[in-house]
Scaffold this motif. Sequence first.
Motif, PDB file in Angstrom:
ATOM      1  N   VAL A 144      14.650  -2.363   8.492  1.00 15.72           N
ATOM      2  CA  VAL A 144      13.737  -1.618   7.651  1.00 15.72           C
ATOM      3  C   VAL A 144      12.831  -0.622   8.488  1.00 15.72           C
ATOM      4  O   VAL A 144      12.304  -1.235   9.494  1.00 15.72           O
ATOM      5  CB  VAL A 144      12.772  -2.579   6.844  1.00 15.72           C
ATOM      6  N   HIS A 145      12.786   0.557   8.381  1.00  8.29           N
ATOM      7  CA  HIS A 145      11.965   1.300   9.232  1.00  8.29           C
ATOM      8  C   HIS A 145      10.828   1.580   8.023  1.00  8.29           C
ATOM      9  O   HIS A 145      10.868   2.372   7.250  1.00  8.29           O
ATOM     10  CB  HIS A 145      12.426   2.660   9.344  1.00  8.29           C
ATOM     11  N   LEU A 146       9.609   1.005   8.522  1.00  9.08           N
ATOM     12  CA  LEU A 146       8.325   1.337   7.766  1.00  9.08           C
ATOM     13  C   LEU A 146       7.664   2.131   8.760  1.00  9.08           C
ATOM     14  O   LEU A 146       7.135   1.827   9.866  1.00  9.08           O
ATOM     15  CB  LEU A 146       7.468   0.151   7.515  1.00  9.08           C
ATOM     16  N   GLY A 148       5.747   3.992   4.124  1.00  5.89           N
ATOM     17  CA  GLY A 148       4.550   2.976   4.491  1.00  5.89           C
ATOM     18  C   GLY A 148       4.696   1.664   4.044  1.00  5.89           C
ATOM     19  O   GLY A 148       5.692   1.134   3.365  1.00  5.89           O
ATOM     20  N   PHE A 149       3.881   0.604   4.670  1.00  4.29           N
ATOM     21  CA  PHE A 149       3.778  -0.773   4.214  1.00  4.29           C
ATOM     22  C   PHE A 149       3.623  -0.812   2.829  1.00  4.29           C
ATOM     23  O   PHE A 149       4.469  -1.886   2.260  1.00  4.29           O
ATOM     24  CB  PHE A 149       2.695  -1.260   4.924  1.00  4.29           C
ATOM     25  N   TRP A 150       2.854   0.033   2.006  1.00  3.24           N
ATOM     26  CA  TRP A 150       2.497  -0.464   0.593  1.00  3.24           C
ATOM     27  C   TRP A 150       3.831   0.024  -0.404  1.00  3.24           C
ATOM     28  O   TRP A 150       4.409  -1.177  -0.906  1.00  3.24           O
ATOM     29  CB  TRP A 150       1.589   0.456   0.185  1.00  3.24           C
ATOM     30  N   ILE A 157      11.284  -7.421   9.080  1.00  2.00           N
ATOM     31  CA  ILE A 157      10.942  -7.160  10.221  1.00  2.00           C
ATOM     32  C   ILE A 157      11.186  -5.709  10.459  1.00  2.00           C
ATOM     33  O   ILE A 157      12.251  -5.172  10.439  1.00  2.00           O
ATOM     34  CB  ILE A 157      11.942  -7.891  11.183  1.00  2.00           C
ATOM     35  N   ASP A 158      10.029  -5.041  10.924  1.00  2.78           N
ATOM     36  CA  ASP A 158      10.082  -3.790  10.852  1.00  2.78           C
ATOM     37  C   ASP A 158      10.533  -3.216  12.362  1.00  2.78           C
ATOM     38  O   ASP A 158      10.220  -3.611  13.292  1.00  2.78           O
ATOM     39  CB  ASP A 158       8.452  -3.158  10.663  1.00  2.78           C
ATOM     40  N   MET A 159      11.281  -1.933  12.262  1.00  2.00           N
ATOM     41  CA  MET A 159      11.894  -1.443  13.413  1.00  2.00           C
ATOM     42  C   MET A 159      10.721  -0.770  14.104  1.00  2.00           C
ATOM     43  O   MET A 159       9.812  -0.113  13.471  1.00  2.00           O
ATOM     44  CB  MET A 159      12.902  -0.585  12.777  1.00  2.00           C
ATOM     45  N   PRO A 160      10.965  -0.634  15.523  1.00  2.87           N
ATOM     46  CA  PRO A 160       9.760  -0.072  16.242  1.00  2.87           C
ATOM     47  C   PRO A 160       9.672   1.383  16.354  1.00  2.87           C
ATOM     48  O   PRO A 160       8.927   1.921  16.826  1.00  2.87           O
ATOM     49  CB  PRO A 160       9.756  -0.810  17.666  1.00  2.87           C
ATOM     50  N   VAL A 161      11.117   2.063  16.038  1.00  4.35           N
ATOM     51  CA  VAL A 161      11.085   3.384  16.594  1.00  4.35           C
ATOM     52  C   VAL A 161      10.486   4.713  16.111  1.00  4.35           C
ATOM     53  O   VAL A 161      10.163   5.681  16.831  1.00  4.35           O
ATOM     54  CB  VAL A 161      12.899   3.683  16.764  1.00  4.35           C
ATOM     55  N   ASP A 162      10.349   4.430  14.534  1.00  4.86           N
ATOM     56  CA  ASP A 162       9.753   6.004  14.202  1.00  4.86           C
ATOM     57  C   ASP A 162       8.405   5.779  13.713  1.00  4.86           C
ATOM     58  O   ASP A 162       7.833   7.080  13.284  1.00  4.86           O
ATOM     59  CB  ASP A 162      10.671   6.105  12.665  1.00  4.86           C
ATOM     60  N   VAL A 207       5.273  -8.275   0.712  1.00  2.00           N
ATOM     61  CA  VAL A 207       6.046  -9.434   1.311  1.00  2.00           C
ATOM     62  C   VAL A 207       5.731  -9.695   2.826  1.00  2.00           C
ATOM     63  O   VAL A 207       4.886  -8.919   3.340  1.00  2.00           O
ATOM     64  CB  VAL A 207       7.560  -9.006   1.284  1.00  2.00           C
ATOM     65  N   ASP A 208       6.178 -10.806   3.168  1.00  2.00           N
ATOM     66  CA  ASP A 208       5.818 -11.025   4.750  1.00  2.00           C
ATOM     67  C   ASP A 208       6.449  -9.853   5.693  1.00  2.00           C
ATOM     68  O   ASP A 208       7.530  -9.711   5.393  1.00  2.00           O
ATOM     69  CB  ASP A 208       6.374 -12.283   4.955  1.00  2.00           C
ATOM     70  N   VAL A 209       5.596  -9.643   6.881  1.00  2.00           N
ATOM     71  CA  VAL A 209       6.420  -8.621   7.510  1.00  2.00           C
ATOM     72  C   VAL A 209       6.112  -8.960   9.071  1.00  2.00           C
ATOM     73  O   VAL A 209       4.995  -9.506   9.413  1.00  2.00           O
ATOM     74  CB  VAL A 209       5.793  -7.253   7.536  1.00  2.00           C
ATOM     75  N   GLY A 210       7.151  -8.875   9.871  1.00  2.00           N
ATOM     76  CA  GLY A 210       7.099  -9.027  11.491  1.00  2.00           C
ATOM     77  C   GLY A 210       7.557  -7.548  11.996  1.00  2.00           C
ATOM     78  O   GLY A 210       7.816  -6.717  11.287  1.00  2.00           O
ATOM     79  N   PHE A 211       7.548  -7.863  13.252  1.00  2.00           N
ATOM     80  CA  PHE A 211       7.769  -6.406  14.151  1.00  2.00           C
ATOM     81  C   PHE A 211       8.550  -6.645  15.406  1.00  2.00           C
ATOM     82  O   PHE A 211       8.350  -7.887  16.057  1.00  2.00           O
ATOM     83  CB  PHE A 211       6.514  -5.945  14.511  1.00  2.00           C
ATOM     84  N   TRP A 212       9.497  -5.897  15.712  1.00  3.64           N
ATOM     85  CA  TRP A 212      10.157  -5.957  16.841  1.00  3.64           C
ATOM     86  C   TRP A 212       9.537  -4.917  17.774  1.00  3.64           C
ATOM     87  O   TRP A 212       8.799  -4.072  17.583  1.00  3.64           O
ATOM     88  CB  TRP A 212      11.616  -5.266  16.537  1.00  3.64           C
TER      89      TRP A 212
END
Length: 449
Positions: free
Chosen positions: A73-75, A85-87, A102-107, A131-136
Amino acid sequence: MLLTVTSRNVLLPDFDLPRPATIDVDLRTGKIIEVRLWYVGDEACKKSGDPHFVDAGDKVVLPGLVEWGSAHVHLEEPGNQDWEGFWTGTQAAAAGGVTALIDMPVDSSPPTTTPRNLDIKRRSARGQCWVDVGFWGGAIPQNQAELGPLLSAGEFPRVSESDLHTHMSHLQHFSKNSVMIFHAELQTASSPARHRLNPRSYQEFLSSRPKEFEVDAITLITRLQAMYPSVSCHIAHLSAAAALPIIRAAKDRGSKLSVETCLHYLCLSAEDIPDGATEYKCTPPIREDSNRNLLWDALVDGTIDCVISDHSPCLIEMKGLENGDFMEAWGGVSSLGLGLSLLWTEGRKRGISLGQIIRWMSIKNAELAGLSGTKGQLKVGYDGDLAIWDPEPEFKVSKEHLYFKNKLTPYEGMTLRGLVHKTFVRGRLAYDLARQDGFTGLQPSGELL
């Protein structure tokens, strides 16, 4: 205070098929504290007015889905929140039964390639997540010194083979739970040369990203992994079935290699994509139907571990629909919230069970993301993340079913089967189909992982 959910059909980890069960979630901790192997709806009619007692009847209670991997997922927030966006992104996830992503770091801007940028991303997310969100963390040229701090925190120009040696050398000294994820396309001197002719032609675009790009990249990855065997590697968004023999051989050698594929590679075929329909553009590209069948076979036999959305949105104008130029259009398919219905609709045609789908979209994703002790299964001690799902209704995908920000998807107009009625995150109601727009009167309660 408890949340009690009971149903005649609950998909528990020790059973192949849904069975009667009742689940109790402690709302103070968000954890499942008891699973009873019977349905209590009929005997509990007197509690029907209790908002913390949910009788799902014949609907299926599933563990919440986990989106990781390319994680795709790209947020895009901060910086590109007009894209997603996150919302809105986490609302779309909740509406589809996804309870952790888990959010992708690139964009985003800044990208998550340093601990400082990770902190900026986390601050931007707080209070916005349904929902719960983590980050790469992202590996780019010359940022290998940042990988250790990113890993400690929990956590894109193209990299060369030399860069990968440096990154993997650093990673082998860190936690055994760290994973290096690869967008696996590599153009080499031996790759077939392709010439641009008609930019509106999907077949021309497909030929510009041939299967050899993925085969060559995965060959390199497995060769490097033999040199750094303690580093776990993950192949993001595999589209080329031609790479499957290389993957099988690496797994047979005991390599710490995992592989995902995406909804669009399993549910769409190149033969059905019209020229100029740039909403289908992604990289790697959607390939032929024969290739799609081989990907399904590899899922069933375990060569491919899991399925994710690779929800990669953008502003609608960036797709260039008026020109239909595949070479210039932004690459990415938007589908967040449709995944369970997509895979169920296509999987039923192939004799796939709901248990298999949950293994690919919940259990295995949680395991590969390092969340297997808390996410992906309905077990005592796990987070109270669950979805109430009706597998039978059909619906035609329209914009009213899309909760993500830019409502463009190649699935619009497609008839799918199965609807999420409610989603709970740590026992808290995060989505309710019966409410106006699914979220009226609710508050986001997702946590940052």
